[in-house]
Design a protein around this motif. Structure first.
Motif, PDB file in Angstrom:
ATOM      1  N   PRO A 129       0.804  -1.232   0.000  1.00  0.00           N
ATOM      2  CA  PRO A 129       0.000   0.000   0.000  1.00  0.00           C
ATOM      3  C   PRO A 129       0.837   1.283   0.000  1.00  0.00           C
ATOM      4  O   PRO A 129       0.353   2.328  -0.446  1.00  0.00           O
ATOM      5  CB  PRO A 129      -0.823  -0.122   1.291  1.00  0.00           C
ATOM      6  N   SER A 130       2.067   1.208   0.474  1.00  0.00           N
ATOM      7  CA  SER A 130       2.915   2.407   0.533  1.00  0.00           C
ATOM      8  C   SER A 130       3.827   2.554  -0.687  1.00  0.00           C
ATOM      9  O   SER A 130       4.674   3.455  -0.719  1.00  0.00           O
ATOM     10  CB  SER A 130       3.763   2.385   1.811  1.00  0.00           C
ATOM     11  N   TRP A 131       3.674   1.697  -1.688  1.00  0.00           N
ATOM     12  CA  TRP A 131       4.423   1.874  -2.928  1.00  0.00           C
ATOM     13  C   TRP A 131       4.043   3.220  -3.555  1.00  0.00           C
ATOM     14  O   TRP A 131       2.983   3.778  -3.276  1.00  0.00           O
ATOM     15  CB  TRP A 131       4.088   0.766  -3.930  1.00  0.00           C
ATOM     16  N   HIS A 132       4.897   3.707  -4.442  1.00  0.00           N
ATOM     17  CA  HIS A 132       4.616   4.960  -5.157  1.00  0.00           C
ATOM     18  C   HIS A 132       3.768   4.645  -6.389  1.00  0.00           C
ATOM     19  O   HIS A 132       4.252   4.623  -7.524  1.00  0.00           O
ATOM     20  CB  HIS A 132       5.922   5.655  -5.535  1.00  0.00           C
ATOM     21  N   TRP A 133       2.492   4.426  -6.140  1.00  0.00           N
ATOM     22  CA  TRP A 133       1.574   4.009  -7.193  1.00  0.00           C
ATOM     23  C   TRP A 133       1.307   5.148  -8.188  1.00  0.00           C
ATOM     24  O   TRP A 133       1.215   6.308  -7.797  1.00  0.00           O
ATOM     25  CB  TRP A 133       0.247   3.562  -6.581  1.00  0.00           C
ATOM     26  N   GLU A 134       1.179   4.776  -9.431  1.00  0.00           N
ATOM     27  CA  GLU A 134       0.785   5.721 -10.478  1.00  0.00           C
ATOM     28  C   GLU A 134      -0.170   5.020 -11.435  1.00  0.00           C
ATOM     29  O   GLU A 134      -0.014   3.829 -11.717  1.00  0.00           O
ATOM     30  CB  GLU A 134       2.000   6.232 -11.265  1.00  0.00           C
ATOM     31  N   VAL A 135      -1.158   5.754 -11.919  1.00  0.00           N
ATOM     32  CA  VAL A 135      -2.116   5.220 -12.891  1.00  0.00           C
ATOM     33  C   VAL A 135      -2.274   6.224 -14.021  1.00  0.00           C
ATOM     34  O   VAL A 135      -2.599   7.395 -13.774  1.00  0.00           O
ATOM     35  CB  VAL A 135      -3.503   4.958 -12.245  1.00  0.00           C
ATOM     36  N   ASN A 136      -2.032   5.776 -15.246  1.00  0.00           N
ATOM     37  CA  ASN A 136      -2.161   6.662 -16.404  1.00  0.00           C
ATOM     38  C   ASN A 136      -2.855   5.946 -17.557  1.00  0.00           C
ATOM     39  O   ASN A 136      -2.855   4.712 -17.643  1.00  0.00           O
ATOM     40  CB  ASN A 136      -0.783   7.162 -16.843  1.00  0.00           C
ATOM     41  N   LEU A 137      -3.441   6.766 -18.419  1.00  0.00           N
ATOM     42  CA  LEU A 137      -4.183   6.264 -19.576  1.00  0.00           C
ATOM     43  C   LEU A 137      -3.468   6.684 -20.850  1.00  0.00           C
ATOM     44  O   LEU A 137      -3.187   7.871 -21.051  1.00  0.00           O
ATOM     45  CB  LEU A 137      -5.606   6.843 -19.554  1.00  0.00           C
ATOM     46  N   ILE A 138      -3.164   5.706 -21.691  1.00  0.00           N
ATOM     47  CA  ILE A 138      -2.448   5.962 -22.939  1.00  0.00           C
ATOM     48  C   ILE A 138      -3.353   5.646 -24.128  1.00  0.00           C
ATOM     49  O   ILE A 138      -3.940   4.564 -24.197  1.00  0.00           O
ATOM     50  CB  ILE A 138      -1.158   5.120 -23.021  1.00  0.00           C
ATOM     51  N   GLN A 139      -3.474   6.590 -25.024  1.00  0.00           N
ATOM     52  CA  GLN A 139      -4.270   6.375 -26.234  1.00  0.00           C
ATOM     53  C   GLN A 139      -3.531   5.402 -27.144  1.00  0.00           C
ATOM     54  O   GLN A 139      -2.407   5.651 -27.581  1.00  0.00           O
ATOM     55  CB  GLN A 139      -4.495   7.693 -26.962  1.00  0.00           C
ATOM     56  N   GLY A 161       4.300  -0.616  -8.676  1.00  0.00           N
ATOM     57  CA  GLY A 161       2.966  -0.055  -8.815  1.00  0.00           C
ATOM     58  C   GLY A 161       2.758   0.959  -9.919  1.00  0.00           C
ATOM     59  O   GLY A 161       1.917   1.851  -9.801  1.00  0.00           O
ATOM     60  N   LYS A 162       3.500   0.839 -11.017  1.00  0.00           N
ATOM     61  CA  LYS A 162       3.356   1.763 -12.150  1.00  0.00           C
ATOM     62  C   LYS A 162       2.367   1.171 -13.159  1.00  0.00           C
ATOM     63  O   LYS A 162       2.707   0.266 -13.919  1.00  0.00           O
ATOM     64  CB  LYS A 162       4.707   2.023 -12.810  1.00  0.00           C
ATOM     65  N   ILE A 163       1.144   1.706 -13.158  1.00  0.00           N
ATOM     66  CA  ILE A 163       0.042   1.136 -13.946  1.00  0.00           C
ATOM     67  C   ILE A 163      -0.237   1.967 -15.196  1.00  0.00           C
ATOM     68  O   ILE A 163      -0.209   3.195 -15.153  1.00  0.00           O
ATOM     69  CB  ILE A 163      -1.236   1.062 -13.092  1.00  0.00           C
ATOM     70  N   ALA A 164      -0.533   1.268 -16.290  1.00  0.00           N
ATOM     71  CA  ALA A 164      -1.002   1.940 -17.507  1.00  0.00           C
ATOM     72  C   ALA A 164      -2.130   1.129 -18.123  1.00  0.00           C
ATOM     73  O   ALA A 164      -2.066  -0.103 -18.174  1.00  0.00           O
ATOM     74  CB  ALA A 164       0.134   2.103 -18.507  1.00  0.00           C
ATOM     75  N   PHE A 165      -3.173   1.827 -18.552  1.00  0.00           N
ATOM     76  CA  PHE A 165      -4.249   1.225 -19.346  1.00  0.00           C
ATOM     77  C   PHE A 165      -4.208   1.866 -20.719  1.00  0.00           C
ATOM     78  O   PHE A 165      -4.013   3.072 -20.848  1.00  0.00           O
ATOM     79  CB  PHE A 165      -5.613   1.488 -18.700  1.00  0.00           C
ATOM     80  N   TYR A 166      -4.394   1.039 -21.757  1.00  0.00           N
ATOM     81  CA  TYR A 166      -4.492   1.565 -23.103  1.00  0.00           C
ATOM     82  C   TYR A 166      -5.970   1.783 -23.421  1.00  0.00           C
ATOM     83  O   TYR A 166      -6.830   0.973 -23.029  1.00  0.00           O
ATOM     84  CB  TYR A 166      -3.868   0.599 -24.112  1.00  0.00           C
ATOM     85  N   SER A 167      -6.262   2.854 -24.114  1.00  0.00           N
ATOM     86  CA  SER A 167      -7.655   3.259 -24.332  1.00  0.00           C
ATOM     87  C   SER A 167      -8.485   2.179 -25.024  1.00  0.00           C
ATOM     88  O   SER A 167      -9.667   2.015 -24.713  1.00  0.00           O
ATOM     89  CB  SER A 167      -7.695   4.551 -25.144  1.00  0.00           C
ATOM     90  N   ALA A 168      -7.884   1.432 -25.934  1.00  0.00           N
ATOM     91  CA  ALA A 168      -8.648   0.469 -26.731  1.00  0.00           C
ATOM     92  C   ALA A 168      -9.240  -0.650 -25.886  1.00  0.00           C
ATOM     93  O   ALA A 168     -10.334  -1.137 -26.188  1.00  0.00           O
ATOM     94  CB  ALA A 168      -7.764  -0.121 -27.827  1.00  0.00           C
TER      95      ALA A 168
END
Length: 276
Positions: free
Chosen positions: A100-110, A122-129
């Motif tokens: 829970p104390s990780w440096h989490w990030e969430v971003n959206l990539i087209q 904890g470095k998260i990415a979702f692709y739009s498709a």
């Protein structure tokens, strides 16, 4: 006549490599949870090395996406993703006390790729498709995100990097013993890949599936949504599998396994819904 036989020293080197392989098979700090994921893992690469590498790789990916005007172009969808992550992340303590104390990030990539991932730390990415083409509900996004987070919790990337390191060391020792180099060793490398990486990769996917449904259930998301996701994936992948399905188990076996574990964690979901 003076002998220049190097077989004995090479055998010693080979033995040392094999000893290092066996000695490095250890359990990581991940707890079993309700789904009972437990397995010894080979960890030669340090956790800090993986996290530093992930930080740089993630920053590079975001910088490239931003330069191409493909980063976080849909504020509403980004807000949705981050809200789901904010419910999932506290549940990671079930598997790792430090998560829970990780440096989490969430971003959206087209992108036209149907993909999502979570790097070490904890470095998260979702692709739009993947959201648009599958028409994902919040429960289904939570299923995918929980799966990807579980890869990071279980340190599958670190394990694969360690396997690659051992494979390279084994090939070096083999070249000393046999004197063979070049294309013949490339074939040996393929064998090492098939022996160590591909089977374990399927194991990784199964572990992430099971841990992912537990994370989702504990966060108040319907665990059966994971089954719906992979049924959608099954329809799309009839011709060409999406990137997210590479090296994964067959859709049929995956769905059957998910159904079993979704039922197992259903009481956690019902409990979370009562307290929401």
């Amino acid at each position: 006549m003076i002998s220049t036989n190097t077989t004995q020293p090479a055998k010693i080197i080979f033995s040392l490599v094999m000893f290092a392989l066996l000695a490095s098979c250890t359990s990581n700090v991940t707890k079993k949870g309700t789904v009972g994921v437990e397995r010894s893992q080979m960890m030669l690469v340090s956790e800090s090395e993986m996290e530093q590498g992930a930080d740089k790789a993630y920053a590079d990916i975001l910088a490239k996406a931003k330069k191409e005007n493909k980063l976080n172009n849909n504020p509403a969808e980004l807000k949705r993703l981050r809200a789901i992550a904010n419910r999932l992340i506290p549940q990671t303590k079930v598997f790792r006390d430090d998560a829970p104390s990780w440096h989490w990030e969430v971003n959206l990539i087209q992108s036209k790729e149907l993909n999502a991932w979570c790097m070490p730390g904890g470095k998260i990415a979702f692709y739009s498709a993947i959201i648009d083409k599958l028409h994902l509900t919040d429960d289904e996004i939570a299923a995918i995100m929980g799966h990807e987070i579980s890869h990071a919790l279980r340190e599958h990337g670190r394990e694969r990097a360690s396997e690659a390191m051992v494979g390279q060391a084994g090939l070096t020792a083999l070249s000393l013993i046999t004197g063979i180099q070049g294309p013949a060793l490339d074939a040996s490398n393929m064998v090492m890949q098939a022996t160590f990486i591909l089977p374990n990769s399927r194991t990784h996917e199964q572990e992430a599936d099971r841990m992912g449904v537990e994370l989702a259930a504990r966060a108040g998301y319907n665990p059966y949504a994971a089954v719906k996701v992979w049924k959608k994936m099954s329809e799309i992948s009839k011709n060409a599998p999406p990137e997210i399905l590479s090296t994964h188990p067959s859709n049929a076996s995956r769905i059957k396994d998910l159904e079993h574990y979704a039922k197992l964690v259903e009481p956690l979901y019902l409990k979370a819904k009562q307290h929401s």
